[in-house]
Scaffold this active site. Sequence first.
Site, PDB file in Angstrom:
ATOM      1  N   TRP A 140       2.462  -1.286  -5.931  1.00  0.00           N
ATOM      2  CA  TRP A 140       3.213  -0.073  -5.589  1.00  0.00           C
ATOM      3  C   TRP A 140       2.215   1.046  -5.339  1.00  0.00           C
ATOM      4  O   TRP A 140       1.506   1.466  -6.233  1.00  0.00           O
ATOM      5  CB  TRP A 140       4.157   0.293  -6.722  1.00  0.00           C
ATOM      6  CG  TRP A 140       5.055   1.474  -6.435  1.00  0.00           C
ATOM      7  CD1 TRP A 140       5.004   2.324  -5.361  1.00  0.00           C
ATOM      8  CD2 TRP A 140       6.148   1.928  -7.246  1.00  0.00           C
ATOM      9  NE1 TRP A 140       5.986   3.275  -5.440  1.00  0.00           N
ATOM     10  CE2 TRP A 140       6.712   3.065  -6.598  1.00  0.00           C
ATOM     11  CE3 TRP A 140       6.700   1.510  -8.452  1.00  0.00           C
ATOM     12  CZ2 TRP A 140       7.791   3.761  -7.122  1.00  0.00           C
ATOM     13  CZ3 TRP A 140       7.785   2.207  -8.971  1.00  0.00           C
ATOM     14  CH2 TRP A 140       8.327   3.314  -8.316  1.00  0.00           C
ATOM     15  N   GLU A 141       2.204   1.559  -4.101  1.00  0.00           N
ATOM     16  CA  GLU A 141       1.258   2.617  -3.724  1.00  0.00           C
ATOM     17  C   GLU A 141       2.039   3.878  -3.303  1.00  0.00           C
ATOM     18  O   GLU A 141       2.322   4.042  -2.133  1.00  0.00           O
ATOM     19  CB  GLU A 141       0.363   2.122  -2.600  1.00  0.00           C
ATOM     20  CG  GLU A 141      -0.417   0.859  -2.992  1.00  0.00           C
ATOM     21  CD  GLU A 141      -1.377   0.397  -1.901  1.00  0.00           C
ATOM     22  OE1 GLU A 141      -1.717   1.199  -0.995  1.00  0.00           O
ATOM     23  OE2 GLU A 141      -1.797  -0.760  -1.953  1.00  0.00           O
ATOM     24  N   TYR A 142       2.278   4.801  -4.248  1.00  0.00           N
ATOM     25  CA  TYR A 142       2.090   4.765  -5.691  1.00  0.00           C
ATOM     26  C   TYR A 142       3.274   5.470  -6.310  1.00  0.00           C
ATOM     27  O   TYR A 142       3.888   6.340  -5.674  1.00  0.00           O
ATOM     28  CB  TYR A 142       0.804   5.490  -6.099  1.00  0.00           C
ATOM     29  CG  TYR A 142      -0.402   5.077  -5.306  1.00  0.00           C
ATOM     30  CD1 TYR A 142      -1.075   3.892  -5.605  1.00  0.00           C
ATOM     31  CD2 TYR A 142      -0.837   5.850  -4.231  1.00  0.00           C
ATOM     32  CE1 TYR A 142      -2.187   3.506  -4.872  1.00  0.00           C
ATOM     33  CE2 TYR A 142      -1.933   5.458  -3.484  1.00  0.00           C
ATOM     34  CZ  TYR A 142      -2.601   4.285  -3.799  1.00  0.00           C
ATOM     35  OH  TYR A 142      -3.669   3.887  -3.051  1.00  0.00           O
TER      36      TYR A 142
END
EC number: 3.2.1.14
Length: 466
Positions: A140-142
Amino acid sequence: MYLTIWLVSILALGTWGQKFNRFCHYNSWALSRNPQHGLVPEDIDPFLCTHLILGFAEIDESGLRLKDPNHYQQEYLYQRIVRLRRINPRLNMILSVGGWDKSQEGYSKLVSSRENILFFTKWIITYLRRHDFDGLDLDWEYPTFKGSPMGDKKKFVDLVENLAYEFDIEEIPDIKWKLTLTWTADPLESVRTSAYDIKGIASKVHNVNLKMYDFHGHWDDPLQVNHHSPLTSPNSPRNVNELAKSWVKAGVRIEKLILGIPFFGRSFTLKTANMSVPGSPAVGPGSDFGDGIPIHNLCHIIRGGTKELYLPEKKVPYIVSGSEWIGYDNPRSVMEKAQLVFNNALAGVMIYSLDMDDHHGTCGRKWPMMMAVIHGLNAYMEYIDSKHKSLELTFNKKILRARVSLRNYRRRNQQEKVAEMEQRIRHLEQELQQSMGNMAYERQQAQAMLNRGVSLPPIEQQSWSW
């Protein structure tokens, strides 16, 4: 020179018997590269890595499931990737969810309610088993960035805790292993403090994969040329060595820590062509338009005569071609990064990405970067032995199947088939004997090379001229 993060010499003494994980990213768009540099699954050496991470799956609009792989024409790609396990049964297949452009909306929707998290957790286990994956990587960014609510930081921990719990309690009689859960994270302080509850997440996952690259790029303000993945740096904490130390201090156990190693370079367009030292002003990305330049492209630039320069205080190379400045890693620098992992008994490395190596050997030997990493981890003999054991097992399986067929033909008194199968068995046994001889010679040569010692090449020696 071996670098130590914590300066505990007794720790380094214990690493010789340790086996290090080699997580290797393989991106679905590797198939769409031009024919010279495209990498199809069938051309992957399945012994180079201990884990193959397929990226990236995307969470659908409901936040409850992954998008149908047919949406990306990936269903067949899944099958082709997993088929590599026929050659190396010990190869772990990990599905990565997220990535830079496929994370925010889907993850935020997923963690928006307890019900969504519980549904997804059950659903993803079935999905991974159906497609024969061994684990899940959360990229997951972010959380809290790009429109993600501040509450997503805590909700991400809730997601991880639920996944870890369900992975652990899963009981299926014909499954001999539990699913692996990994987390890929940005190591920079600016992201770490805002996006992650490090202890909350790291305590639940099997490995923490740190993206030790993209510390600098065309997004910097002010925009200056700087290497995006220095091993060390006297003037900035943005380097592999210091960031690894900071994450351990923040609560990540060293036996979970995976260091990312890039197989690509980052380019800049210099504002003034004759001002090219690190820190010089730039006006934007270079010829890659911000996408990164794979090693299989960079090696041709260097072999074409562009002089490779070295930053001794950062232990990484760069080149300048006209007004373009490119910072990258070469076999020497990735070997030194792998030695850092070995010398400090970390969990291993994460390669980004396998399809960016010179996998066809157009600049020399195949897989120069990956082999340098393997040598840096002192894992070359392990690599050789794994290949040999698998080949021997494959031949023995073929011989066993042929003997079963032979018994059936004899039982049916099919003499012509009996003669054919007897001849096939003789040929297989001869091939096995010849292969065993070749393997013994190859192992002897490998051991002799290791006895002489595999050292870093001289700094002044240009890459891909070795």
